[in-house]
Design an enzyme around this catalytic site. Structure first.
Site, PDB file in Angstrom:
ATOM      1  N   ARG A   1      25.652  32.949  25.954  1.00  0.00           N
ATOM      2  CA  ARG A   1      24.587  32.639  26.910  1.00  0.00           C
ATOM      3  C   ARG A   1      24.489  31.128  27.070  1.00  0.00           C
ATOM      4  O   ARG A   1      24.239  30.607  28.148  1.00  0.00           O
ATOM      5  CB  ARG A   1      23.233  33.207  26.439  1.00  0.00           C
ATOM      6  CG  ARG A   1      22.104  32.746  27.344  1.00  0.00           C
ATOM      7  CD  ARG A   1      20.742  33.397  27.125  1.00  0.00           C
ATOM      8  NE  ARG A   1      20.517  34.066  25.885  1.00  0.00           N
ATOM      9  CZ  ARG A   1      20.163  33.455  24.739  1.00  0.00           C
ATOM     10  NH1 ARG A   1      19.995  32.151  24.697  1.00  0.00           N
ATOM     11  NH2 ARG A   1      19.985  34.163  23.658  1.00  0.00           N
TER      12      ARG A   1
ATOM     13  N   TYR B   1      17.772  30.642  53.858  1.00  0.00           N
ATOM     14  CA  TYR B   1      18.349  31.940  53.504  1.00  0.00           C
ATOM     15  C   TYR B   1      17.195  32.886  53.157  1.00  0.00           C
ATOM     16  O   TYR B   1      16.266  32.509  52.428  1.00  0.00           O
ATOM     17  CB  TYR B   1      19.270  31.744  52.304  1.00  0.00           C
ATOM     18  CG  TYR B   1      19.773  33.028  51.722  1.00  0.00           C
ATOM     19  CD1 TYR B   1      20.723  33.779  52.398  1.00  0.00           C
ATOM     20  CD2 TYR B   1      19.307  33.501  50.508  1.00  0.00           C
ATOM     21  CE1 TYR B   1      21.181  34.973  51.882  1.00  0.00           C
ATOM     22  CE2 TYR B   1      19.767  34.698  49.974  1.00  0.00           C
ATOM     23  CZ  TYR B   1      20.700  35.428  50.666  1.00  0.00           C
ATOM     24  OH  TYR B   1      21.152  36.608  50.150  1.00  0.00           O
TER      25      TYR B   1
ATOM     26  N   ASP C   1      21.418  23.094  49.680  1.00  0.00           N
ATOM     27  CA  ASP C   1      22.165  24.343  49.515  1.00  0.00           C
ATOM     28  C   ASP C   1      23.401  24.208  50.409  1.00  0.00           C
ATOM     29  O   ASP C   1      23.304  24.215  51.638  1.00  0.00           O
ATOM     30  CB  ASP C   1      21.275  25.525  49.936  1.00  0.00           C
ATOM     31  CG  ASP C   1      21.987  26.878  49.796  1.00  0.00           C
ATOM     32  OD1 ASP C   1      23.228  26.909  49.870  1.00  0.00           O
ATOM     33  OD2 ASP C   1      21.274  27.890  49.654  1.00  0.00           O
TER      34      ASP C   1
ATOM     35  N   LYS D   1      29.876  33.443  48.076  1.00  0.00           N
ATOM     36  CA  LYS D   1      30.386  33.241  49.430  1.00  0.00           C
ATOM     37  C   LYS D   1      31.731  32.492  49.374  1.00  0.00           C
ATOM     38  O   LYS D   1      32.658  32.989  48.765  1.00  0.00           O
ATOM     39  CB  LYS D   1      29.333  32.501  50.253  1.00  0.00           C
ATOM     40  CG  LYS D   1      27.884  33.009  50.021  1.00  0.00           C
ATOM     41  CD  LYS D   1      27.659  34.446  50.457  1.00  0.00           C
ATOM     42  CE  LYS D   1      26.332  35.037  49.985  1.00  0.00           C
ATOM     43  NZ  LYS D   1      25.147  34.239  50.206  1.00  0.00           N
TER      44      LYS D   1
HETATM   45  C1  LIG Z   1      23.798  34.188  49.679  1.00  0.00           C
HETATM   46  C2  LIG Z   1      23.049  32.934  49.717  1.00  0.00           C
HETATM   47  C3  LIG Z   1      22.150  32.579  48.689  1.00  0.00           C
HETATM   48  C4  LIG Z   1      21.851  33.511  47.525  1.00  0.00           C
HETATM   49  O1  LIG Z   1      22.946  33.692  46.699  1.00  0.00           O
HETATM   50  P1  LIG Z   1      23.247  35.052  45.869  1.00  0.00           P
HETATM   51  O2  LIG Z   1      24.559  34.734  45.239  1.00  0.00           O
HETATM   52  O3  LIG Z   1      23.304  36.167  46.854  1.00  0.00           O
HETATM   53  O4  LIG Z   1      22.137  35.208  44.886  1.00  0.00           O
HETATM   54  C5  LIG Z   1      21.522  31.359  48.774  1.00  0.00           C
HETATM   55  N1  LIG Z   1      21.730  30.525  49.810  1.00  0.00           N
HETATM   56  C6  LIG Z   1      22.562  30.836  50.822  1.00  0.00           C
HETATM   57  C7  LIG Z   1      22.740  29.878  51.948  1.00  0.00           C
HETATM   58  C8  LIG Z   1      23.247  32.042  50.813  1.00  0.00           C
HETATM   59  O5  LIG Z   1      24.056  32.350  51.832  1.00  0.00           O
END
Ligand SMILES: *Cc1c(COP(=O)(O)O)cnc(C)c1O
Length: 388
Positions: free
Chosen positions: A53, A105, A177, A202
């Protein structure tokens, strides 16, 4: 050859930083250290690893790679993008104020407005409008700015350098982000941001087989606090998932190039299509922040949003007729995806907010994959014909 793998160019870094052969066996691929604990030679004497962890060698390799790709000093790999966001929310002191971009998001929006609203004050503003942003900063007095650029799904581009300048003036910390572009096309730390967040689910992993997140910063103070929180709360990524991301990230540069090449062609084709009202793609001259995108990004990415001429029924029919484009949430994988934000990814955003942002029932979002672009266009054309 560069002295250090960290001095290599991006396309070499994705393969070699954190990707050195295993010291013990010479295995060219990093081992999956599928272990929860580590042997100590006497109490407290170990090789830097005590419990998975806290640290795991497979995850450490991925963190080293990510920090290097974003030109940061430290990275922390978490079990999802949202758990990375959670750690940041716990890092911010109770009662502090967080000012966010206005089309976050959906999951981040839900987390802020239904869970962390008890701990912090949140407000939202269109960060592409610097005057509105400064006015809001004077009134709301935020401690923390949270932005996405490009945003999801409207693909609005925020001038990160200009926002950071305001943030410094008002003593705010800035998080970007960077999920939609990946470090291949945009490096927010170089533009002055304090923290970068990714949903590695992604583009970073890129193969739609892992959920994961990460945070990158050059501030030791913030990293130490984030690591302490990760270790105390527990959303560390499993060694196997870290290994999958290490495998996926090797082709990040080549994938991003291919995504962009296809997206540029599809965006131009859609813009001329008689059944399309308008197309949003930062690489198009018609995009309202095209110039800023050109200045702060080294490319425009693989996401396209467009408005179909017609209503909800037509949009639904269109979405059910594509075959190569898979109707699914998420984005950034090698395969092309299509989705309906109002019903799917942004259902957690209240309808009034959605409408105010322009997320109407005829809005369709594409995550353009790396298939042959002619096949992708032919697939979309079949769907257009079905709703003529
Ligand atoms: C998918 C996404 C998230 C969240 O991420 P997860 O891996 O699904 O928890 C946050 N910000 C953006 C821009 C995203 O596309």
């Amino acid at each position: 050859m560069a002295k250090n793998t960290k001095d290599l160019h991006f396309s070499s870094k994705v393969i070699h930083v954190g990707g050195e052969p295993d010291k013990e066996t010479g295995a060219i691929m990093p081992p999956i250290y599928q272990t929860s604990t580590y042997v100590q030679s006497s109490p407290g004497v170990h090789k830097g690893y005590e419990y998975s962890r806290s640290h795991n060698p497979t995850r450490s390799r991925l963190e080293e790679c990510l920090a290097s790709l974003e030109n940061g000093k430290y990275a922390l790999v978490t079990s999802s993008g949202l758990s990375a966001a959670m750690l940041v929310m716990h890092m911010i002191g109770a009662g502090e104020k967080v000012l966010c971009g206005d089309d976050l998001y959906g999951g981040t929006y839900r987390k802020f407005t239904t869970i962390f609203h008890e701990l912090h004050d949140f407000d939202f503003v269109d960060m592409t409008d610097l005057k509105a942003l400064e006015a809001k900063m004077k009134e709301f007095k935020p401690n923390f700015l949270w932005l996405e650029s490009p945003t999801n799904p409207m693909l609005k581009i925020t001038d990160i350098k200009a926002v950071v300048k305001l943030a410094k003036k008002y003593k705010c910390t800035t998080l970007v982000d960077n999920t939609f572009l990946s470090p291949y096309f945009q490096k927010p730390l170089d533009l002055g941001a304090d923290i970068v967040l990714h949903s590695m689910t992604k583009y970073i992993n890129g193969h739609s087989d892992v959920v994961g997140g990460c945070l990158i910063t050059s501030s030791k103070k913030m990293y130490d606090k984030l690591w302490y929180l990760q270790n105390s709360i527990g959303p560390s990524q499993s060694p196997f998932d870290s290994w999958l991301v290490l495998r996926g990230i090797k082709t990040l540069a080549i994938r991003m190039k291919a995504h962009q090449e296809n997206a540029k062609k599809i965006a131009a084709w859609l813009e001329k299509h008689p059944q399309v009202d308008s197309v949003i793609y930062p690489g198009l001259k018609s995009h309202p922040q095209h110039k800023i995108a050109k200045k702060q990004q080294s490319g425009f990415g693989g996401m396209i949003t467009f408005f179909l001429k017609g209503n909800l029924a037509k949009s639904k029919k269109f979405l059910s007729k594509v075959k190569l484009f898979a109707l699914a949430e998420s984005l950034g994988g090698v395969e092309s995806l299509i989705e309906h934000p109002a019903i799917m990814t942004h259902a957690s955003v209240p309808k009034a907010n959605r409408e105010a942002l322009g997320i109407h029932d005829n809005l369709i979002r594409l995550s353009v994959g790396i298939e042959d672009v002619d096949d992708l266009i032919a697939d979309l054309e079949v769907a257009f014909k079905s709703v003529k």
